[in-house]
Scaffold this motif. Structure first.
Motif, PDB file in Angstrom:
ATOM      1  N   HIS A  36       4.035 -58.546  -0.892  1.00 36.10           N
ATOM      2  CA  HIS A  36       4.074 -57.968  -2.019  1.00 36.10           C
ATOM      3  C   HIS A  36       3.991 -56.432  -3.079  1.00 36.10           C
ATOM      4  O   HIS A  36       4.465 -56.741  -3.547  1.00 36.10           O
ATOM      5  N   HIS A  37       2.239 -57.389  -3.271  1.00 33.85           N
ATOM      6  CA  HIS A  37       1.424 -56.891  -4.328  1.00 33.85           C
ATOM      7  C   HIS A  37       0.178 -56.692  -3.617  1.00 33.85           C
ATOM      8  O   HIS A  37      -0.794 -57.536  -3.729  1.00 33.85           O
ATOM      9  N   PRO A  38       0.013 -55.782  -2.977  1.00 34.38           N
ATOM     10  CA  PRO A  38      -0.956 -55.422  -2.200  1.00 34.38           C
ATOM     11  C   PRO A  38      -2.399 -55.529  -2.784  1.00 34.38           C
ATOM     12  O   PRO A  38      -4.214 -55.778  -2.331  1.00 34.38           O
ATOM     13  N   GLY A  39      -2.420 -55.182  -4.440  1.00 32.86           N
ATOM     14  CA  GLY A  39      -2.970 -55.562  -5.498  1.00 32.86           C
ATOM     15  C   GLY A  39      -3.616 -56.837  -5.373  1.00 32.86           C
ATOM     16  O   GLY A  39      -4.884 -56.271  -5.821  1.00 32.86           O
ATOM     17  N   LEU A  40      -2.709 -57.344  -4.860  1.00 33.57           N
ATOM     18  CA  LEU A  40      -3.335 -59.269  -5.453  1.00 33.57           C
ATOM     19  C   LEU A  40      -3.694 -59.634  -4.204  1.00 33.57           C
ATOM     20  O   LEU A  40      -4.309 -60.930  -3.928  1.00 33.57           O
ATOM     21  N   GLN A  41      -3.561 -59.112  -3.352  1.00 33.39           N
ATOM     22  CA  GLN A  41      -4.234 -60.041  -2.019  1.00 33.39           C
ATOM     23  C   GLN A  41      -5.281 -60.977  -2.066  1.00 33.39           C
ATOM     24  O   GLN A  41      -5.336 -61.808  -1.718  1.00 33.39           O
ATOM     25  N   LEU A  72       1.785 -65.413  -5.386  1.00 32.10           N
ATOM     26  CA  LEU A  72       1.195 -66.522  -3.872  1.00 32.10           C
ATOM     27  C   LEU A  72       1.402 -66.662  -2.774  1.00 32.10           C
ATOM     28  O   LEU A  72       1.453 -67.075  -1.594  1.00 32.10           O
ATOM     29  N   SER A  73       3.042 -66.425  -3.001  1.00 33.06           N
ATOM     30  CA  SER A  73       3.742 -67.057  -2.071  1.00 33.06           C
ATOM     31  C   SER A  73       4.396 -65.672  -1.130  1.00 33.06           C
ATOM     32  O   SER A  73       4.260 -65.945   0.206  1.00 33.06           O
ATOM     33  N   TRP A 115      -7.140 -61.524  -4.566  1.00 36.46           N
ATOM     34  CA  TRP A 115      -6.771 -62.941  -5.381  1.00 36.46           C
ATOM     35  C   TRP A 115      -6.131 -63.706  -5.313  1.00 36.46           C
ATOM     36  O   TRP A 115      -6.514 -65.504  -5.337  1.00 36.46           O
ATOM     37  N   ALA A 116      -5.080 -63.869  -3.780  1.00 35.42           N
ATOM     38  CA  ALA A 116      -4.011 -64.763  -3.857  1.00 35.42           C
ATOM     39  C   ALA A 116      -4.603 -65.533  -3.177  1.00 35.42           C
ATOM     40  O   ALA A 116      -4.813 -67.286  -2.630  1.00 35.42           O
ATOM     41  N   THR A 117      -5.493 -64.472  -1.568  1.00 33.80           N
ATOM     42  CA  THR A 117      -5.936 -65.413  -0.655  1.00 33.80           C
ATOM     43  C   THR A 117      -7.049 -66.506  -0.815  1.00 33.80           C
ATOM     44  O   THR A 117      -7.170 -67.825  -0.668  1.00 33.80           O
ATOM     45  N   GLY A 118      -7.995 -65.731  -2.049  1.00 39.31           N
ATOM     46  CA  GLY A 118      -9.581 -66.638  -2.579  1.00 39.31           C
ATOM     47  C   GLY A 118      -8.459 -67.286  -3.773  1.00 39.31           C
ATOM     48  O   GLY A 118      -8.840 -68.899  -3.277  1.00 39.31           O
ATOM     49  N   SER A 167       1.751 -58.008 -15.449  1.00 32.62           N
ATOM     50  CA  SER A 167       0.757 -57.176 -14.729  1.00 32.62           C
ATOM     51  C   SER A 167       0.615 -57.985 -13.262  1.00 32.62           C
ATOM     52  O   SER A 167       0.364 -57.206 -12.534  1.00 32.62           O
ATOM     53  N   LEU A 168       1.042 -59.217 -12.463  1.00 33.43           N
ATOM     54  CA  LEU A 168       1.470 -60.117 -11.542  1.00 33.43           C
ATOM     55  C   LEU A 168       2.047 -59.291 -11.155  1.00 33.43           C
ATOM     56  O   LEU A 168       2.767 -59.435  -9.607  1.00 33.43           O
ATOM     57  N   GLY A 169       3.460 -59.009 -11.449  1.00 40.33           N
ATOM     58  CA  GLY A 169       4.543 -58.547 -10.937  1.00 40.33           C
ATOM     59  C   GLY A 169       5.014 -57.178 -10.514  1.00 40.33           C
ATOM     60  O   GLY A 169       5.824 -56.889  -9.971  1.00 40.33           O
ATOM     61  N   ARG A 170       3.817 -56.500 -10.786  1.00 41.31           N
ATOM     62  CA  ARG A 170       4.301 -55.313 -10.033  1.00 41.31           C
ATOM     63  C   ARG A 170       4.622 -55.345  -8.550  1.00 41.31           C
ATOM     64  O   ARG A 170       3.208 -55.499  -7.756  1.00 41.31           O
ATOM     65  N   PRO A 171       5.706 -53.969  -7.830  1.00 39.92           N
ATOM     66  CA  PRO A 171       6.154 -53.444  -8.318  1.00 39.92           C
ATOM     67  C   PRO A 171       7.545 -53.491  -8.825  1.00 39.92           C
ATOM     68  O   PRO A 171       8.140 -53.125  -8.579  1.00 39.92           O
TER      69      PRO A 171
END
Length: 366
Positions: free
Chosen positions: A37-42, A32-33, A44-47, A246-250
């Motif tokens: 660092h996590h393109p695949g989660l952007q 979230l911060s 999720w994080a934005t929402g 799971s959320l930590g990649r890479p």
């Protein structure tokens, strides 16, 4: 550079693979911060950021340096207790966090200030006035928010501990409990798979499955983690913990704090993803491309395959000069060669070059 873990005293049954909800909550806060660092989660994080209550979002910023610029060992508190394992529920792992001594809690929380030695015994800041002054000065250099937090932490460790627990419990209620219910099956399945590899094929195979950046030496006495940092730890009777995320990649993180049980906190990702380049490969590739002549050669080699003689003629160089530059590019894995009759053709491996940016970022963040 690398982090080395000596395991000469490690018994095979003391290697444990187990998910940790507290560690995963820490990675959720990091994503979230630092969504970059996590393109695949952007998405999720934005929402999620848009749905967060303003009061919780403000509290998240109050100490985000615990999970943004660093990933505090406070999210792996069981490593401080000899023989302890992740408890499996967030409430139970927060209880483990409460069992840390005030000194352990302060040392781990002040990691963001970079004032404490990590792999060797640190001074007791709560009872060492010079150490306290250095910690406050280091925190102040990072910004006023960090300075306020460090002073509050050193003045009132129990108060900060209570604040952090309430904050994490509120994050769980707001978004993490739902995320953990979806992530837990994947992480438990990965833990079972790695445990079966350990049982059937041994530690070397299990570590290779964790990440290509983790290797066991030929004697079986040392684990080396390929990272852009130096560190050293030794496994004694406490054992070695492998914690999937799971959320930590890479990010591939190694807890090697003095006096704590070593932990490999490793990312679980889709099997089709290409393995990351090693630090040595990245260094070779960046160095190979830093020379202007090699850059000009690459411009042609990206478009077609050429012989050494053709490249020499196009660039006004001698054939030996071109051969030397091609040798550097080939050693770095940037150029491929093939024979056509009596000619040897060279061409840029555009797939490798296209991955340079992501490989470089992953190497920095690993």
């Amino acid at each position: 550079m690398s982090v080395r873990i000596d395991i000469a005293e490690l018994r095979p049954e003391r290697v444990t693979v187990v998910p940790s909800p507290l560690a995963e909550l820490g990675m959720a806060l990091h994503a979230l911060s630092e969504p970059g660092h996590h393109p695949g989660l952007q998405g999720w994080a934005t929402g999620l950021a848009a749905r967060l209550e303003p009061h919780l979002a403000d509290r998240m910023c109050e100490a985000d340096f615990l999970w943004r610029t660093t990933f505090s060992d406070l999210f792996l508190p069981y490593a401080a207790v000899p023989g302890a394992l992740p408890a499996g529920t967030l409430a139970a792992e927060l209880d483990q966090l409460d069992k840390l001594t005030d000194e352990q809690f302060v040392d781990a929380a002040l990691e963001f200030a970079c004032v404490l030695t990590y792999s060797t015994q640190a001074p007791a800041l709560l009872s060492d006035p010079p150490g306290r002054r250095r910690a406050l000065e280091a925190a102040a250099s990072r910004g006023p928010q960090q300075a306020r937090f460090a002073r509050r932490l050193l003045d009132d460790p129990p108060g900060v501990r209570a604040w952090l627990r309430r904050f994490l419990e509120d994050c769980a209620a707001a978004f993490f409990d739902d995320a953990w219910s979806r992530l837990r099956p994947q992480l438990e399945a990965d833990a079972r798979h790695k445990t079966e590899l350990l049982r059937r094929k041994g530690l070397a195979e299990a570590l290779a499955a964790v990440s290509p950046a983790v290797t066991l030496d030929g004697t079986g006495a040392r684990i080396t983690v390929d990272k852009l940092t130096d560190g050293h730890a030794r496994v004694a009777a406490d054992g070695l913990l492998l914690v999937p995320t799971s959320l930590g990649r890479p990010h591939l993180m190694v807890l090697h704090r003095y006096g704590w049980q070593p932990v490999l906190h490793y990312p679980v990702g889709p099997p089709e993803l290409a393995p990351p380049a090693s630090v040595e490969e990245l260094t070779l590739r960046m160095a190979a491309l830093s020379h202007p002549v090699r850059m000009r050669l690459c411009r042609h080699l990206a478009r077609s395959a050429y012989t050494t003689g053709e490249l020499a003629q196009m660039h006004g160089l001698s054939a030996p000069e071109v051969s030397r530059h091609l040798g550097v590019l080939k050693k770095a894995g940037l150029v491929t060669t093939r024979r056509r009759g009596r000619y040897v053709l060279h061409q840029l491996d555009v797939t490798v070059v296209a991955r340079l940016g992501s490989d470089f970022l992953e190497g920095m963040l690993r």
